[in-house]
Design an enzyme around this catalytic site. Structure first.
Site, mmCIF file in Angstrom:
data_model
loop_
_atom_site.group_PDB
_atom_site.id
_atom_site.type_symbol
_atom_site.label_atom_id
_atom_site.label_comp_id
_atom_site.label_asym_id
_atom_site.label_seq_id
_atom_site.Cartn_x
_atom_site.Cartn_y
_atom_site.Cartn_z
ATOM 1 N N LYS A 140 92.967 54.479 26.002
ATOM 2 C CA LYS A 140 91.532 54.731 25.896
ATOM 3 C C LYS A 140 91.339 56.040 25.144
ATOM 4 O O LYS A 140 92.165 56.957 25.252
ATOM 5 C CB LYS A 140 90.934 54.869 27.303
ATOM 6 C CG LYS A 140 89.461 54.609 27.372
ATOM 7 C CD LYS A 140 89.144 53.144 27.588
ATOM 8 C CE LYS A 140 87.645 52.913 27.642
ATOM 9 N NZ LYS A 140 87.289 51.524 27.889
ATOM 10 N N GLY A 147 71.384 44.106 36.638
ATOM 11 C CA GLY A 147 71.620 44.351 35.208
ATOM 12 C C GLY A 147 71.565 43.055 34.431
ATOM 13 O O GLY A 147 72.394 42.166 34.627
ATOM 14 N N VAL A 148 70.557 42.952 33.550
ATOM 15 C CA VAL A 148 70.435 41.742 32.727
ATOM 16 C C VAL A 148 70.525 42.132 31.251
ATOM 17 O O VAL A 148 69.748 41.680 30.426
ATOM 18 C CB VAL A 148 69.143 40.954 33.050
ATOM 19 C CG1 VAL A 148 69.208 40.398 34.462
ATOM 20 C CG2 VAL A 148 67.888 41.812 32.874
ATOM 21 N N GLY A 149 71.485 42.989 30.934
ATOM 22 C CA GLY A 149 71.715 43.413 29.551
ATOM 23 C C GLY A 149 72.582 42.400 28.829
ATOM 24 O O GLY A 149 72.503 41.188 29.073
ATOM 25 N N VAL A 197 75.713 41.516 28.977
ATOM 26 C CA VAL A 197 76.552 40.641 29.803
ATOM 27 C C VAL A 197 75.698 39.923 30.846
ATOM 28 O O VAL A 197 75.703 38.692 30.936
ATOM 29 C CB VAL A 197 77.677 41.455 30.496
ATOM 30 C CG1 VAL A 197 78.419 40.581 31.504
ATOM 31 C CG2 VAL A 197 78.650 42.015 29.464
HETATM 32 P P1 NAD Z 1 74.229 46.760 28.609
HETATM 33 O O1 NAD Z 1 73.907 48.204 28.381
HETATM 34 O O2 NAD Z 1 73.880 45.763 27.548
HETATM 35 O O3 NAD Z 1 73.528 46.243 29.960
HETATM 36 C C1 NAD Z 1 73.479 47.017 31.118
HETATM 37 C C2 NAD Z 1 72.120 46.757 31.764
HETATM 38 O O4 NAD Z 1 72.082 47.462 32.989
HETATM 39 C C3 NAD Z 1 70.948 47.241 30.912
HETATM 40 O O5 NAD Z 1 69.977 46.211 30.769
HETATM 41 C C4 NAD Z 1 70.413 48.422 31.706
HETATM 42 O O6 NAD Z 1 69.010 48.604 31.563
HETATM 43 C C5 NAD Z 1 70.781 48.010 33.120
HETATM 44 N N1 NAD Z 1 70.775 49.120 34.075
HETATM 45 C C6 NAD Z 1 71.106 50.424 33.867
HETATM 46 N N2 NAD Z 1 70.915 51.117 34.992
HETATM 47 C C7 NAD Z 1 70.485 50.249 35.928
HETATM 48 C C8 NAD Z 1 70.119 50.377 37.296
HETATM 49 N N3 NAD Z 1 70.147 51.559 37.929
HETATM 50 N N4 NAD Z 1 69.744 49.257 37.976
HETATM 51 C C9 NAD Z 1 69.688 48.071 37.348
HETATM 52 N N5 NAD Z 1 70.010 47.893 36.055
HETATM 53 C C10 NAD Z 1 70.396 48.980 35.345
HETATM 54 O O7 NAD Z 1 75.786 46.734 28.959
HETATM 55 P P2 NAD Z 1 76.736 45.444 29.037
HETATM 56 O O8 NAD Z 1 77.515 45.377 27.781
HETATM 57 O O9 NAD Z 1 75.953 44.275 29.485
HETATM 58 O O10 NAD Z 1 77.749 45.899 30.178
HETATM 59 C C11 NAD Z 1 77.389 45.812 31.550
HETATM 60 C C12 NAD Z 1 78.576 46.262 32.396
HETATM 61 O O11 NAD Z 1 79.699 45.419 32.122
HETATM 62 C C13 NAD Z 1 79.056 47.689 32.122
HETATM 63 O O12 NAD Z 1 79.547 48.246 33.324
HETATM 64 C C14 NAD Z 1 80.224 47.480 31.156
HETATM 65 O O13 NAD Z 1 81.149 48.543 31.217
HETATM 66 C C15 NAD Z 1 80.814 46.203 31.713
HETATM 67 N N6 NAD Z 1 81.612 45.421 30.755
HETATM 68 C C16 NAD Z 1 81.031 44.964 29.612
HETATM 69 C C17 NAD Z 1 81.791 44.197 28.729
HETATM 70 C C18 NAD Z 1 81.173 43.627 27.473
HETATM 71 O O14 NAD Z 1 81.786 42.727 26.867
HETATM 72 N N7 NAD Z 1 80.011 44.082 27.054
HETATM 73 C C19 NAD Z 1 83.136 43.900 29.011
HETATM 74 C C20 NAD Z 1 83.704 44.365 30.208
HETATM 75 C C21 NAD Z 1 82.915 45.130 31.065
#
Ligand code: NAD
Length: 346
Positions: free
Chosen positions: A78, A178-180, A182
């Site tokens: 990392k 979290g509905v981002g 992923v």
């Molecule tokens: P993202 O930023 O697109 O989505 C995260 C969501 O969480 C956002 O919509 C944000 O507004 C929301 N959020 C933030 N604080 C919050 C809170 N206090 N309460 C509720 N919601 C909240 O990120 P992502 O890419 O969807 O990743 C989500 C998680 O998955 C992270 O922990 C990331 O490390 C992990 N992850 C992602 C991937 C990937 O392929 N993107 C792979 C492995 C792990």
């Protein structure tokens, strides 16, 4: 560093400083037992250099476990860059970082993580070929989130089989935090499978979009821990399983994509005692690194990615079964298997 509590016989921890661009970076290689160390680069405004070092040590360690459990020919590494991702980025900074990666001659392969975008990595690419997660090029793998989400959905089914006695989610309730990138895709899979969704986020636009598309009920961010549901799926933040939330969960299982969900490993045992089956985060969320690995291999084959994600979810099922049989916390069973796979038998 050798006395540091997060040091775990890391093979190499490399510090970089570039006066012209202001780059301060650490690249940590935890293990190369299974192949070149791969893991994203995070840009974060750390309070201290000590906090930065701890993050690099812990995150690289976690990547060794994640890559090993996904059965990838990759070790764990990392990179962390010290700075404010909104204010301190410049092309010179990323070129200097690219030269740092290049100096390790392929021992470490970088990609995006928190604070880093595809366009940043395209600048890194000007200085080194040891970079993945691009959206241009013969083997480009693009956004890993849909693949991560597919894995999480399949992992929820594996978890449901054991915690609910069925993987038919029709009429079951899943609480999604979290509905981002992923979480949004996870919700769509779950809705198609007939589940009722309760969702939360701090982004109102994302919430109403997912709610419109899936019929999900929206709750306030702090209420998600108290809802009556079959499964809780955290897809936002780390450390959300902690002493404050532990006794609030009214679910049979926790299965979601957020990294580092347990504030401390001991939470795994406390979940077990509460009868909550926990899908270890770095096993269930390995779809994204599988997607990146396809790019690193030089030929992106979607069928290979899909087969690998399915195989990883079989591994998740084995971890859950072993833990249930031996009355051990699932996270410790996963750690033990991962350590065996990278030849750490201490
Ligand atoms: P993202 O930023 O697109 O989505 C995260 C969501 O969480 C956002 O919509 C944000 O507004 C929301 N959020 C933030 N604080 C919050 C809170 N206090 N309460 C509720 N919601 C909240 O990120 P992502 O890419 O969807 O990743 C989500 C998680 O998955 C992270 O922990 C990331 O490390 C992990 N992850 C992602 C991937 C990937 O392929 N993107 C792979 C492995 C792990």
């Amino acid at each position: 560093m050798f006395d540091h509590s997060s040091f775990d016989a890391h093979e190499g921890v490399h510090m970089f400083h570039d006066a012209d661009s202001g780059l301060k970076a650490i690249i940590a290689v935890h293990s190369s037992a299974l192949g070149p160390a791969a893991g994203g680069c995070r840009m974060w405004n750390y309070d201290t250099g000590e906090a930065m070092l701890r993050d690099a040590l812990r995150l690289s360690h976690g990547m060794s476990y994640k890559n090993a459990m996904a059965d990838l020919p990759l070790g764990g590494g990392k990179a962390v860059i010290w700075g404010d991702a909104k204010a301190d980025k410049s092309p010179e900074l990323f070129r200097a970082f690219g030269r740092a990666v290049e100096s390790l001659k392929g021992q470490y392969i970088t990609a995006e993580d928190v604070g880093i975008s595809v366009s940043d990595m395209q600048i890194v690419r000007e200085e080194t070929a040891h970079v993945a997660g691009l959206d241009e090029g013969d083997a480009a793998s693009g956004d890993p989130s849909p693949i991560t989400a597919m894995g999480i959905y399949l992992g929820i089914l594996e978890t449901a089989k054991r915690a609910l006695g069925t993987d038919d989610l029709t009429g079951r309730t899943i609480a999604v935090q979290g509905v981002g990138s992923v979480g949004g895709h996870v919700c769509e899979h779950l809705a198609k499978a007939g589940a009722n969704l309760i969702i939360t986020d701090i982004d109102q636009a994302a919430l109403s979009d997912i709610s419109t598309r899936t019929g999900a009920r929206i709750v306030a961010p702090d209420e998600i821990y108290d809802v009556d549901a079959d499964i809780f799926s955290p897809n936002a933040l780390g450390a959300i399983i902690n002493e404050k939330t532990l006794n609030r969960f009214r679910v049979k299982a926790i299965a979601g994509g957020a990294n580092n969900q347990l504030i401390v490993p001991e939470m795994g045992e406390l979940l077990r005692r509460r009868g909550i089956l926990y899908a270890p985060d770095y096993v269930i969320n390995g779809g994204g690194i599988i997607n990146v690995c396809a790019e690193i291999s030089g030929t992106y084959l979607r069928d290979w990615v899909d087969a690998k994600v399915k195989a990883l979810m079989v591994t998740l099922g084995e971890v859950l079964d072993l833990a249930m049989e031996s009355c051990e916390p699932t996270n410790l069973v996963a750690d033990r298997i991962a350590r065996q796979r990278i030849g750490r038998t201490d």
